[in-house]
Design a protein around this motif. Structure first.
Motif, short mmCIF file in Angstrom:
data_model
loop_
_atom_site.label_atom_id
_atom_site.label_comp_id
_atom_site.label_asym_id
_atom_site.label_seq_id
_atom_site.Cartn_x
_atom_site.Cartn_y
_atom_site.Cartn_z
N GLU A 40 0.93 -1.31 0.00
CA GLU A 40 -0.01 -0.07 0.05
C GLU A 40 0.96 1.10 -0.03
OE1 GLU A 40 -3.04 1.84 -0.79
OE2 GLU A 40 -3.38 -0.19 -0.08
N SER A 41 0.45 2.24 -0.88
CA SER A 41 1.23 3.50 -0.78
C SER A 41 0.63 4.82 -0.54
CB SER A 41 1.94 3.68 -2.43
OG SER A 41 0.69 3.76 -3.25
N ASP A 42 -0.80 4.55 -0.12
CA ASP A 42 -1.56 5.77 0.20
C ASP A 42 -1.29 6.06 1.65
OD1 ASP A 42 -3.37 7.71 0.29
OD2 ASP A 42 -5.48 6.44 0.39
N ARG A 49 -4.73 2.65 9.19
CA ARG A 49 -4.59 1.38 9.39
C ARG A 49 -3.66 1.18 10.76
NH1 ARG A 49 -3.50 -1.88 3.92
NH2 ARG A 49 -5.45 -1.72 3.14
N ALA A 50 -2.80 2.15 10.68
CA ALA A 50 -2.04 1.87 11.90
C ALA A 50 -2.65 2.47 13.36
CB ALA A 50 -0.58 3.15 11.76
N LYS A 51 -3.66 3.29 13.14
CA LYS A 51 -4.30 3.88 14.41
C LYS A 51 -5.39 2.87 14.70
CE LYS A 51 -7.46 7.38 13.46
NZ LYS A 51 -8.28 8.50 13.32
N GLN A 52 -5.88 1.84 13.64
CA GLN A 52 -6.50 0.48 14.21
C GLN A 52 -5.94 -0.28 14.87
OE1 GLN A 52 -8.63 -0.54 10.49
NE2 GLN A 52 -10.40 0.61 10.88
N GLN A 88 0.28 -4.19 3.70
CA GLN A 88 -0.37 -5.01 2.57
C GLN A 88 -1.34 -4.43 1.50
OE1 GLN A 88 -2.55 -8.42 4.01
NE2 GLN A 88 -3.60 -7.15 5.29
N LYS A 89 -1.54 -4.60 0.60
CA LYS A 89 -2.55 -4.11 -0.58
C LYS A 89 -3.65 -5.04 -0.50
CE LYS A 89 -3.21 -1.39 -4.21
NZ LYS A 89 -2.53 -0.11 -4.51
N TRP A 95 -9.42 -5.45 4.82
CA TRP A 95 -8.67 -5.20 6.16
C TRP A 95 -9.55 -4.86 7.47
CZ3 TRP A 95 -4.26 -4.32 8.01
CH2 TRP A 95 -4.01 -3.60 9.27
N ASP A 96 -10.84 -4.36 7.17
CA ASP A 96 -11.77 -4.54 8.52
C ASP A 96 -11.96 -5.94 9.03
OD1 ASP A 96 -11.80 -1.92 8.25
OD2 ASP A 96 -13.76 -2.03 7.25
#
Length: 106
Positions: A40-42, A49-52, A88-89, A95-96
């Motif tokens: 992932e590049s966004d 994601r890091a916050k989750q 990961q893409k 992801w959820d």
């Protein structure tokens, strides 16, 4: 007599199946192409994601799990929940689902 009829029927069925399979067998093989790992590049998505992951790590259940893992590692052999990789893409739904599975496993 019934047993002989039954055995002959089974033999005929197996022969027909074997001959049908050899004539119609199709093989599907991959051509040695390896899937290239995408990342992932966004920046915004990575931050979310890091916050989750941080939310999951700051729960009392995670602290209890880590403390129990340090004290009794043999109890958790083979069943340690693995955090999903942030880089990961994958889609948001995927992801959820991974986050939900990880948090419930703790």
């Amino acid at each position: 007599v019934f047993r002989l009829i039954q055995l002959s029927m089974v033999k005929e069925f197996n022969d027909a199946r074997r001959f049908r399979q050899t004539g119609e067998r199709r093989t599907y093989k991959r051509q040695g192409q390896k899937k290239v790992q995408e990342f992932e590049s966004d920046a915004h998505r990575l931050a979310q994601r890091a916050k989750q992951i941080m939310y999951g790590e700051n729960t009392p259940g995670y602290a209890h799990f880590m403390k129990a893992l340090e004290l009794y590692p043999e109890l958790f052999k083979g069943c340690i929940p693995v955090k999903p990789a942030v880089m990961q893409k994958c889609s948001k739904r995927s992801w959820d689902g991974q986050i939900r599975k990880w948090r419930r496993a703790m």
